[in-house]
Design an enzyme around this catalytic site. Structure first.
Site, short mmCIF file in Angstrom:
data_model
loop_
_atom_site.label_atom_id
_atom_site.label_comp_id
_atom_site.label_asym_id
_atom_site.label_seq_id
_atom_site.Cartn_x
_atom_site.Cartn_y
_atom_site.Cartn_z
CG LEU A 174 -29.87 19.61 43.10
CD1 LEU A 174 -30.91 19.48 44.10
CD2 LEU A 174 -29.75 18.53 42.22
N GLY A 175 -28.49 23.60 44.75
CA GLY A 175 -27.22 24.02 45.13
C GLY A 175 -26.90 23.31 46.49
CB ILE A 177 -29.83 24.87 50.55
CG1 ILE A 177 -29.03 25.98 51.60
CG2 ILE A 177 -31.33 24.61 51.42
CD1 ILE A 177 -29.50 27.20 51.87
CB SER A 196 -30.42 23.56 38.85
OG SER A 196 -29.28 24.34 39.29
NE ARG A 197 -27.30 29.43 38.29
CZ ARG A 197 -26.47 30.02 39.01
NH1 ARG A 197 -26.01 31.05 38.49
NH2 ARG A 197 -25.76 29.43 39.71
N GLY A 253 -36.29 29.99 50.06
CA GLY A 253 -35.26 30.72 49.35
C GLY A 253 -35.44 32.24 49.60
NE ARG A 254 -32.81 36.78 50.83
CZ ARG A 254 -32.29 35.68 51.60
NH1 ARG A 254 -32.70 34.63 52.03
NH2 ARG A 254 -30.97 35.87 51.80
CD GLU A 283 -38.77 37.95 54.71
OE1 GLU A 283 -38.00 38.56 55.70
OE2 GLU A 283 -38.80 36.90 54.13
CG HIS A 301 -36.29 35.26 56.95
ND1 HIS A 301 -36.24 36.17 55.77
CD2 HIS A 301 -35.48 34.45 56.64
CE1 HIS A 301 -35.34 35.94 54.97
NE2 HIS A 301 -34.53 34.75 55.63
#
Length: 335
Positions: A174-175, A177, A196-197, A253-254, A283, A301
């Site tokens: 939950l940053g 973005i 989240s952390r 994200g990634r 990718e 992407h």
């Protein structure tokens, strides 16, 4: 008596101009050509793909060793070895918001600054995340293929999709973005929870300290976190099974945050409801199995490439040190 130079009225010689900064491009910056814009002036761009030398040999060339900046994307790593071979590098410019492809510790050690896109693309990435989720649930892309193949006229009505409103959506990360994704989904009437952390004291969403528990209590997961050693394959088989046969996962994200092989198998076996993916583990290679599934929406992407936000680079001089920066984001030191 001391002699003095005679001023014969001739103008002083012009000051010696500093040669343009050398910028090492790790990949062809295709976004400039997509936008119909040339590379900015005032720089000497080094293009390894135009050289007959292998990349490692190119890095050892005098030109490359004199490069003051490295221009990269999220797909091209800037390693400690590369930085050691480029002793004049003082800045890394990346078109991505994430920095997982850059050796931050080596940058700190060498005093190399980093410029990234920051939050310039937050809204655009959040829009794509919601778009992917809607597409999977409402079967937009699958329906498009159904019509284009002429199947509507011979097979009849297409399978029903699922509404977004009322869905329980979990945000992983939950940053900036993640918060924008949550805000958009709230407008659709979704119930938001997150992993989240740390718990965010300024939001009212339900917090889970365990991502599997989050998945077990959601209809969809949206991956918005960065890639680190801790988040690599964080979305594993256990988490995906907890999301369930009707569950949908969206990843902006990634790619390596999800164990892609496990996800593919669960989608094929019907143990996972669907997926909307803008990023992949290797990718641009995408598993062939994913391309055959109608409950999967694939995107190459493209979350950052929006024409109204062109990439522009410019030079600024500060204390005799040249830096490169995006106009849309300041560069910041990591030392």
């Amino acid at each position: 008596m001391a002699s003095h130079p005679v001023n014969d009225g001739a103008p002083p010689p012009p000051p010696r101009r500093r040669p343009p900064p050398r910028v090492l491009l790790l990949r062809h910056p295709h976004h400039f050509s997509l936008l119909g814009r040339p590379l900015p002036g005032g720089f000497r761009f080094l293009k390894p793909w135009e050289s007959p030398l292998p990349f490692d040999d190119f890095l050892a060339s005098p030109d490359a060793r004199a490069a003051e900046a490295i221009y990269t994307s999220g797909r091209d790593p800037v390693t400690a070895d590369m930085l050691r071979r480029l002793p004049e590098a003082r800045l890394v410019v990346t078109t991505s918001a994430g920095l997982n492809h850059i050796d931050l510790a080596e940058c700190r050690r060498r005093g190399v600054a980093i410029a990234c896109s920051g939050d310039a693309y937050t809204d655009d990435v959040a829009d794509l995340a919601v778009g992917l989720l809607i597409d999977v649930l409402r079967k937009v892309s699958a329906g498009d293929r159904y019509v284009r193949r002429g199947l509507w006229s011979c097979r009849g009505e297409f399978a029903l999709g699922s509404k977004l409103g009322g869905k329980r959506v979990g945000i992983v990360g939950l940053g900036r973005i993640g918060q924008e994704v949550a805000k958009r989904l709230e407008a659709f009437g979704c119930a938001i929870s997150y992993y989240s952390r740390k718990k965010k004291p300024y939001v009212s969403y339900t917090f889970y300290s365990n991502v599997r528990e989050l998945a077990a209590n959601c209809d969809a997961l949206v991956i918005c976190c960065g890639l680190t050693e801790q988040t690599h394959h964080m979305i594993n088989r256990e988490v995906l099974l907890a999301l369930g046969k009707e569950g949908v996962i969206v990843n902006i994200g990634r790619g390596p945050i999800i164990d892609e092989k496990e996800m593919v198998q669960l989608l094929i076996q019907g143990e996972l409801g669907g997926a909307g993916l803008d990023v992949f583990e290797n990718e641009p290679s995408v598993p062939e199995e994913l391309r055959a599934l109608d409950n999967v929406v694939l995107s190459p992407h493209i979350e950052l490439f929006i024409p109204r936000k062109p990439y522009q680079i410019y030079a600024i001089s500060s204390s005799g040190t040249w830096k490169l920066s995006f106009r849309i984001s300041p560069c910041f030191p990591l030392c």
